[in-house]
Design a protein around this motif. Structure first.
Motif, PDB file in Angstrom:
ATOM      1  N   ASN A 129      84.986 -27.353 -82.205  1.00  0.00           N
ATOM      2  CA  ASN A 129      83.571 -26.958 -82.154  1.00  0.00           C
ATOM      3  C   ASN A 129      83.235 -26.161 -83.404  1.00  0.00           C
ATOM      4  O   ASN A 129      83.828 -25.099 -83.647  1.00  0.00           O
ATOM      5  N   VAL A 187      80.139 -24.392 -85.551  1.00  0.00           N
ATOM      6  CA  VAL A 187      78.755 -23.928 -85.581  1.00  0.00           C
ATOM      7  C   VAL A 187      78.487 -23.309 -86.948  1.00  0.00           C
ATOM      8  O   VAL A 187      79.153 -22.338 -87.337  1.00  0.00           O
ATOM      9  N   SER A 194      82.713 -31.625 -82.501  1.00  0.00           N
ATOM     10  CA  SER A 194      81.322 -31.295 -82.186  1.00  0.00           C
ATOM     11  C   SER A 194      80.772 -30.347 -83.237  1.00  0.00           C
ATOM     12  O   SER A 194      81.371 -29.294 -83.504  1.00  0.00           O
ATOM     13  N   TYR A 195      79.630 -30.704 -83.827  1.00  0.00           N
ATOM     14  CA  TYR A 195      79.049 -29.933 -84.929  1.00  0.00           C
ATOM     15  C   TYR A 195      77.604 -29.578 -84.630  1.00  0.00           C
ATOM     16  O   TYR A 195      76.852 -30.393 -84.079  1.00  0.00           O
ATOM     17  N   SER A 196      77.202 -28.362 -85.025  1.00  0.00           N
ATOM     18  CA  SER A 196      75.795 -27.973 -84.919  1.00  0.00           C
ATOM     19  C   SER A 196      75.453 -27.003 -86.033  1.00  0.00           C
ATOM     20  O   SER A 196      76.330 -26.329 -86.591  1.00  0.00           O
ATOM     21  N   ALA A 238      77.198 -34.712 -83.338  1.00  0.00           N
ATOM     22  CA  ALA A 238      76.367 -33.625 -83.853  1.00  0.00           C
ATOM     23  C   ALA A 238      75.240 -33.310 -82.881  1.00  0.00           C
ATOM     24  O   ALA A 238      74.684 -34.204 -82.244  1.00  0.00           O
ATOM     25  N   MET A 239      74.918 -32.023 -82.776  1.00  0.00           N
ATOM     26  CA  MET A 239      73.794 -31.608 -81.958  1.00  0.00           C
ATOM     27  C   MET A 239      72.474 -31.877 -82.704  1.00  0.00           C
ATOM     28  O   MET A 239      72.464 -32.102 -83.917  1.00  0.00           O
ATOM     29  N   ASN A 250      69.118 -31.673 -84.782  1.00  0.00           N
ATOM     30  CA  ASN A 250      68.668 -30.886 -85.946  1.00  0.00           C
ATOM     31  C   ASN A 250      69.822 -30.305 -86.766  1.00  0.00           C
ATOM     32  O   ASN A 250      69.663 -29.271 -87.417  1.00  0.00           O
ATOM     33  N   SER A 251      70.964 -30.976 -86.741  1.00  0.00           N
ATOM     34  CA  SER A 251      72.094 -30.546 -87.562  1.00  0.00           C
ATOM     35  C   SER A 251      71.933 -31.068 -88.996  1.00  0.00           C
ATOM     36  O   SER A 251      71.297 -32.103 -89.233  1.00  0.00           O
ATOM     37  N   ASN A 265      71.602 -37.420 -85.036  1.00  0.00           N
ATOM     38  CA  ASN A 265      71.247 -35.998 -85.057  1.00  0.00           C
ATOM     39  C   ASN A 265      71.594 -35.277 -86.352  1.00  0.00           C
ATOM     40  O   ASN A 265      71.205 -34.120 -86.538  1.00  0.00           O
TER      41      ASN A 265
END
Length: 244
Positions: A100, A102, A122-124, A155-156, A158-159, A199
């Motif tokens: 993860n 962020v 997982s990227y944001s 990706a979440m 608006n990344s 995203n």
């Protein structure tokens, strides 16, 4: 440190390894740590321009950098979570995988000779990724971007990721040279779930120098494609183009 307690270092230097499972290590006020973490489920926090030079070999490390702090190292263990904030820098020195990630105005420096691939589950948020390069011909149309690939599986919303290289050896008056450099840079970014999610916005930039704040000379958007989601430059977005 071998226990599960808390270590707090302010404005000082600590040399040693953390072996303690579940330990919490906090560094602030320009503190410095040289050593490795092998403790599982550890938490490491760097703030106030602090720095850590070391490798993680402990499962489920939770690492946060803020306030222009620096981590020089790598982590190839399961469950690694990374928060990269406030102009902090991760100088990657090997093969790394992040469960993860962020980002909030953080920088990933891939310019070291031993900088390996980074794979993110997982990227944001947003980060800037710095790459060094080599120009193999006088015309500047054969460009190799050094360092490992940067792969995002999911990706979440608006990344964003911006890849940056310096202008050394490039002829920014020639369209072919600009295209070759930006495309070689874009090819370092992979977005596996691009078709299902859409995203992640990717941008490539040729800058005056190799820093996140260097003046931009050329920019373009990245298009993801193929089975592996590899990036390529969207030539219609190159700005400003050849400057004579």
């Amino acid at each position: 440190n071998t226990g599960a307690g808390t270590v707090i270092v302010k404005g000082a230097t600590w040399g040693g390894n953390n072996l303690g499972a579940g330990a919490t290590l906090t560094f602030n006020e320009k503190a410095s740590w040289t050593g490795d973490n092998s403790g599982a489920d550890a938490t490491v926090k760097l703030d106030g321009a602090s720095n850590w030079n070391g490798t993680n070999t402990g499962a489920n490390l939770n690492l946060t950098l803020d306030g222009a702090s620096i981590w020089e190292g790598s982590s190839n263990m399961e469950g690694f979570s990374l928060g990269l904030k406030g102009n902090s820098v991760w100088k990657n020195t090997g093969e790394s995988k992040v469960a993860n990630f962020v980002g909030n105005n953080g920088v990933v420096d891939m310019s070291a000779a031993n900088s390996g691939n980074i794979t993110i589950d997982s990227y944001s948020g947003n980060v800037t990724v710095l790459y060094d390069h080599s120009v193999l011909d006088e015309a500047g149309t054969q460009v190799t971007v050094n360092g490992g690939n940067f792969t995002v599986t999911s990706a979440m919303a608006n990344s964003a990721i911006t890849l940056v290289m310096g202008r050394s050896g490039l002829d920014l008056t020639e369209e072919d040279s600009i295209n070759a450099a930006l495309n070689a840079l874009a090819a370092k970014l992979f977005y596996t779930n691009y078709a299902e999610e859409g995203n992640l916005a990717g941008t490539v930039k040729i800058a005056e120098g190799l820093t996140a704040s260097s003046v931009s000379k050329q920019t373009a958007s990245i298009i993801f494609g193929g089975e592996d989601g590899q990036g390529s430059v969207d030539k219609s977005t190159i700005n400003p183009g050849p400057q004579y």
